[in-house]
Design a protein around this motif. Structure first.
Motif, PDB file in Angstrom:
ATOM      1  N   ASP A 137     -11.401  -3.247  -1.378  1.00 32.95           N
ATOM      2  CA  ASP A 137     -11.487  -3.861  -0.051  1.00 32.95           C
ATOM      3  C   ASP A 137     -10.319  -3.362   0.783  1.00 32.95           C
ATOM      4  OD1 ASP A 137     -12.538  -5.316   1.968  1.00 32.95           O
ATOM      5  OD2 ASP A 137     -11.943  -7.289   1.218  1.00 32.95           O
ATOM      6  N   GLY A 138     -10.432  -3.517   2.087  1.00 39.26           N
ATOM      7  CA  GLY A 138      -9.366  -3.134   3.004  1.00 39.26           C
ATOM      8  C   GLY A 138      -9.463  -3.951   4.272  1.00 39.26           C
ATOM      9  N   SER A 139      -8.341  -4.151   4.940  1.00 41.95           N
ATOM     10  CA  SER A 139      -8.354  -4.952   6.164  1.00 41.95           C
ATOM     11  C   SER A 139      -7.239  -4.498   7.097  1.00 41.95           C
ATOM     12  CB  SER A 139      -8.193  -6.438   5.838  1.00 41.95           C
ATOM     13  OG  SER A 139      -6.900  -6.707   5.339  1.00 41.95           O
ATOM     14  N   VAL A 140      -7.342  -4.940   8.340  1.00 36.36           N
ATOM     15  CA  VAL A 140      -6.360  -4.628   9.391  1.00 36.36           C
ATOM     16  C   VAL A 140      -5.952  -5.919  10.068  1.00 36.36           C
ATOM     17  CG1 VAL A 140      -5.952  -3.400  11.552  1.00 36.36           C
ATOM     18  CG2 VAL A 140      -7.301  -2.323   9.764  1.00 36.36           C
ATOM     19  N   SER A 195      -2.098  -2.495   8.036  1.00 38.82           N
ATOM     20  CA  SER A 195      -3.317  -2.373   7.237  1.00 38.82           C
ATOM     21  C   SER A 195      -2.960  -2.264   5.763  1.00 38.82           C
ATOM     22  CB  SER A 195      -4.124  -1.147   7.676  1.00 38.82           C
ATOM     23  OG  SER A 195      -5.282  -1.008   6.876  1.00 38.82           O
ATOM     24  N   ILE A 196      -3.746  -2.937   4.942  1.00 45.23           N
ATOM     25  CA  ILE A 196      -3.559  -2.905   3.485  1.00 45.23           C
ATOM     26  C   ILE A 196      -4.930  -2.749   2.835  1.00 45.23           C
ATOM     27  CG2 ILE A 196      -2.789  -4.189   1.446  1.00 45.23           C
ATOM     28  CD1 ILE A 196      -0.801  -5.667   3.197  1.00 45.23           C
ATOM     29  N   PHE A 197      -5.006  -1.896   1.826  1.00 42.42           N
ATOM     30  CA  PHE A 197      -6.222  -1.836   1.019  1.00 42.42           C
ATOM     31  C   PHE A 197      -5.860  -2.133  -0.429  1.00 42.42           C
ATOM     32  CE2 PHE A 197      -4.694   2.566   0.692  1.00 42.42           C
ATOM     33  CZ  PHE A 197      -4.874   2.852  -0.659  1.00 42.42           C
ATOM     34  N   GLY A 198      -6.835  -2.657  -1.162  1.00 43.73           N
ATOM     35  CA  GLY A 198      -6.577  -3.070  -2.538  1.00 43.73           C
ATOM     36  C   GLY A 198      -7.695  -2.687  -3.479  1.00 43.73           C
ATOM     37  N   ILE A 199      -7.331  -2.513  -4.755  1.00 41.95           N
ATOM     38  CA  ILE A 199      -8.277  -2.194  -5.827  1.00 41.95           C
ATOM     39  C   ILE A 199      -7.934  -3.072  -7.018  1.00 41.95           C
ATOM     40  CG2 ILE A 199      -9.210  -0.380  -7.324  1.00 41.95           C
ATOM     41  CD1 ILE A 199      -7.959   1.648  -5.302  1.00 41.95           C
ATOM     42  N   MET A 200      -8.932  -3.760  -7.550  1.00 42.84           N
ATOM     43  CA  MET A 200      -8.739  -4.552  -8.767  1.00 42.84           C
ATOM     44  C   MET A 200      -9.726  -4.060  -9.810  1.00 42.84           C
ATOM     45  SD  MET A 200      -7.867  -8.382  -7.307  1.00 42.84           S
ATOM     46  CE  MET A 200      -7.171  -8.884  -8.877  1.00 42.84           C
ATOM     47  N   ILE A 201      -9.218  -3.782 -11.016  1.00 40.94           N
ATOM     48  CA  ILE A 201      -9.992  -3.128 -12.069  1.00 40.94           C
ATOM     49  C   ILE A 201     -10.190  -4.094 -13.236  1.00 40.94           C
ATOM     50  CG2 ILE A 201     -10.118  -1.082 -13.557  1.00 40.94           C
ATOM     51  CD1 ILE A 201      -7.540  -0.507 -11.251  1.00 40.94           C
ATOM     52  N   TYR A 202     -11.452  -4.209 -13.696  1.00 40.54           N
ATOM     53  CA  TYR A 202     -11.804  -5.110 -14.788  1.00 40.54           C
ATOM     54  C   TYR A 202     -12.583  -4.344 -15.857  1.00 40.54           C
ATOM     55  CZ  TYR A 202     -10.787  -8.753 -11.322  1.00 40.54           C
ATOM     56  OH  TYR A 202     -10.185  -9.544 -10.384  1.00 40.54           O
ATOM     57  N   PHE A 252      -2.373  -1.971  -4.715  1.00 38.70           N
ATOM     58  CA  PHE A 252      -2.396  -2.277  -3.287  1.00 38.70           C
ATOM     59  C   PHE A 252      -1.495  -1.286  -2.568  1.00 38.70           C
ATOM     60  CE2 PHE A 252      -3.405  -6.165  -5.512  1.00 38.70           C
ATOM     61  CZ  PHE A 252      -4.495  -6.647  -4.805  1.00 38.70           C
ATOM     62  N   SER A 253      -1.903  -0.904  -1.368  1.00 40.54           N
ATOM     63  CA  SER A 253      -1.146   0.101  -0.628  1.00 40.54           C
ATOM     64  C   SER A 253      -1.320  -0.127   0.871  1.00 40.54           C
ATOM     65  CB  SER A 253      -1.615   1.508  -1.010  1.00 40.54           C
ATOM     66  OG  SER A 253      -0.941   2.500  -0.253  1.00 40.54           O
ATOM     67  N   THR A 254      -0.397   0.423   1.650  1.00 39.52           N
ATOM     68  CA  THR A 254      -0.450   0.337   3.109  1.00 39.52           C
ATOM     69  C   THR A 254      -1.004   1.638   3.687  1.00 39.52           C
ATOM     70  OG1 THR A 254       1.852   1.108   3.212  1.00 39.52           O
ATOM     71  CG2 THR A 254       1.476  -1.272   3.248  1.00 39.52           C
ATOM     72  N   LEU A 255      -1.295   1.598   4.988  1.00 41.15           N
ATOM     73  CA  LEU A 255      -1.816   2.763   5.712  1.00 41.15           C
ATOM     74  C   LEU A 255      -0.923   3.071   6.896  1.00 41.15           C
ATOM     75  CD1 LEU A 255      -5.687   2.299   5.984  1.00 41.15           C
ATOM     76  CD2 LEU A 255      -4.465   3.911   4.550  1.00 41.15           C
ATOM     77  N   GLU A 256      -0.932   4.337   7.303  1.00 44.42           N
ATOM     78  CA  GLU A 256      -0.238   4.761   8.513  1.00 44.42           C
ATOM     79  C   GLU A 256      -1.125   5.735   9.270  1.00 44.42           C
ATOM     80  OE1 GLU A 256       3.540   6.410   7.617  1.00 44.42           O
ATOM     81  OE2 GLU A 256       4.401   4.552   6.858  1.00 44.42           O
ATOM     82  N   GLN A 257      -1.001   5.747  10.591  1.00 47.79           N
ATOM     83  CA  GLN A 257      -1.697   6.668  11.486  1.00 47.79           C
ATOM     84  C   GLN A 257      -3.209   6.439  11.514  1.00 47.79           C
ATOM     85  OE1 GLN A 257      -0.600  10.714  10.524  1.00 47.79           O
ATOM     86  NE2 GLN A 257       1.566  10.326  10.800  1.00 47.79           N
ATOM     87  N   TRP A 258      -3.753   6.339  12.736  1.00 44.18           N
ATOM     88  CA  TRP A 258      -5.182   6.157  12.975  1.00 44.18           C
ATOM     89  C   TRP A 258      -5.720   4.975  12.163  1.00 44.18           C
ATOM     90  CZ3 TRP A 258      -6.377   9.322  16.911  1.00 44.18           C
ATOM     91  CH2 TRP A 258      -5.704  10.528  17.014  1.00 44.18           C
ATOM     92  N   ILE A 259      -5.034   3.853  12.234  1.00 41.31           N
ATOM     93  CA  ILE A 259      -5.371   2.703  11.390  1.00 41.31           C
ATOM     94  C   ILE A 259      -6.649   2.033  11.894  1.00 41.31           C
ATOM     95  CG2 ILE A 259      -4.606   0.422  10.652  1.00 41.31           C
ATOM     96  CD1 ILE A 259      -1.751   1.426  10.757  1.00 41.31           C
ATOM     97  N   THR A 305     -12.192   3.247   3.181  1.00 44.81           N
ATOM     98  CA  THR A 305     -12.399   4.612   2.684  1.00 44.81           C
ATOM     99  C   THR A 305     -11.262   5.050   1.782  1.00 44.81           C
ATOM    100  OG1 THR A 305     -13.583   5.124   4.743  1.00 44.81           O
ATOM    101  CG2 THR A 305     -12.903   6.986   3.376  1.00 44.81           C
ATOM    102  N   MET A 306     -10.030   4.690   2.150  1.00 44.79           N
ATOM    103  CA  MET A 306      -8.885   5.029   1.302  1.00 44.79           C
ATOM    104  C   MET A 306      -8.963   4.318  -0.043  1.00 44.79           C
ATOM    105  SD  MET A 306      -6.656   7.284   2.164  1.00 44.79           S
ATOM    106  CE  MET A 306      -5.381   6.753   1.033  1.00 44.79           C
ATOM    107  N   ALA A 307      -9.456   3.092  -0.047  1.00 39.70           N
ATOM    108  CA  ALA A 307      -9.622   2.372  -1.308  1.00 39.70           C
ATOM    109  C   ALA A 307     -10.640   3.086  -2.200  1.00 39.70           C
ATOM    110  CB  ALA A 307     -10.067   0.937  -1.039  1.00 39.70           C
ATOM    111  N   PHE A 308     -11.728   3.567  -1.615  1.00 41.02           N
ATOM    112  CA  PHE A 308     -12.748   4.295  -2.377  1.00 41.02           C
ATOM    113  C   PHE A 308     -12.200   5.621  -2.895  1.00 41.02           C
ATOM    114  CE2 PHE A 308     -16.518   7.214  -2.225  1.00 41.02           C
ATOM    115  CZ  PHE A 308     -17.126   6.735  -3.377  1.00 41.02           C
ATOM    116  N   PHE A 309     -11.478   6.351  -2.051  1.00 40.85           N
ATOM    117  CA  PHE A 309     -10.897   7.637  -2.447  1.00 40.85           C
ATOM    118  C   PHE A 309      -9.887   7.457  -3.581  1.00 40.85           C
ATOM    119  CE2 PHE A 309      -7.226  10.536  -1.660  1.00 40.85           C
ATOM    120  CZ  PHE A 309      -7.808  11.703  -2.118  1.00 40.85           C
TER     121      PHE A 309
END
Length: 338
Positions: free
Chosen positions: A78-81, A91-98, A109-116, A123-127
């Protein structure tokens, strides 16, 4: 170059050509570059500096997934702004693995920069998830982003061949999608995408959404995932003012042209009052571009030009009254009073 170096070079060259060295080391298969797996984490992620731990975290998560005995791995992304449209945008996106028993393996979990944007976060979470998946593991990815589902189906279609031009027509994040396309082609990933309704009753997906929201205000504790855009299909990406253009190129050029036109309009001395006024420019341009009954797209005529000119004159409050006509043709209209 010394004589000893040349003799050693010739000796090793002869040993490889006659396969003496292969047989001795029993590594012929390992030395075949075509069969050696690529290190996609190093290939697509910037190491930046020793204080950015995103690169190391993703590698450790991949190793943990590789070592788990679970037959299937579940990824919830998931990701949100927050504060979009302001200087405090984040903006932060997250991935949880089970594992297949819904036991938590790890989370990222990670942050984003530029063109947020929210779609870029998704998309960054999927990549990033694709970078974590080891070959041979069956994985299911749960996302609430329909854009990811549509683009993934397009890239993996057996009927439609996706060209460079097709990806450049994506509305946003086309540079990331070039990397994703290359990842999907380079290694056979056994993955399945599942669409989850946003804010539905899916407990695990709601959990990743909650944890993302809890991390706002603490973004300084999260590393920024820095991507290298070096896909073979898009080796020379478009850059503007030192920033990679991640949207549809035609729309970007149209946007730049409109902004430059508005800037020239505001810099005219006669229009200086609009610099301090709170003008809803979206409504203004909607009014100017609204087609009348006889107007047609991609066509031009004296009538259309006249209608557009009259709209602009209404905008700048210069309807052609006698006083305005005197400014341009004083000799003709100097004695007119109405």
């Amino acid at each position: 170059m010394s004589e000893y170096y040349l003799s050693e070079l010739l000796r090793y060259n002869y040993a490889f050509r006659t396969e003496i060295l292969y047989k001795h080391l029993e590594l012929k298969k390992c030395l075949d570059e075509n069969e050696m797996p690529r290190d996609n984490i190093n290939r697509y992620l910037e190491k930046s500096n020793r204080y950015n731990i995103a690169h190391q975290r993703i590698r450790r998560i991949k190793e943990r997934i590789t070592s788990t005995k679970s037959k299937e791995i579940l990824f919830y992304i998931d990701g949100s702004v927050r504060d979009q449209g302001t200087e405090n945008i984040a903006s932060i996106f997250g991935i949880m693995i089970y594992d297949d028993d819904n036991r938590l393996i790890d989370k990222y979990f990670s942050t984003l920069e530029q063109w947020i944007t929210a779609i870029k976060a998704e998309t960054m979470a999927f990549f990033t998830t694709l970078l974590m998946i080891p070959p041979g593991k069956k994985c299911t990815i749960y996302t609430d982003c329909q854009n990811i589902i549509n683009n993934y189906n397009l890239l993996t279609s057996n009927i439609i061949v996706t060209t460079t031009r097709d990806i450049l027509k994506f509305s946003n994040n086309n540079a990331i999608w070039f990397n994703i396309k290359e990842l999907l082609e380079d290694q056979m990933l056994d993955i399945q995408l599942v669409k989850v309704d946003a804010h539905s009753d899916d407990i695990l997906h709601n959990q990743v959404d909650k944890e993302i929201k809890d991390r706002y205000g603490l973004e300084y504790n999260l590393a920024n995932t820095l991507v290298k855009y070096n896909a073979e299909q898009y080796r020379f990406p478009l850059v503007w003012n030192g920033h990679l253009v991640e949207m549809n190129i035609r729309r970007f050029i149209r946007l730049i042209t409109r902004v430059e036109g508005l800037e020239k309009f505001l810099n005219l001395n006669r229009n200086k009052r609009y610099r301090s006024l709170d003008v809803e420019w979206n409504i203004v341009f909607l009014y100017l571009n609204k087609q009348e009954e006889e107007e047609k797209t991609f066509s031009s005529s004296k009538y259309i030009e006249k209608q557009k000119r009259m709209k602009v004159q209404r905008l700048i409050e210069e309807i052609p009254t006698i006083e305005q006509l005197k400014k341009s043709s004083y000799d003709i209209y100097r004695d007119f009073r109405c």
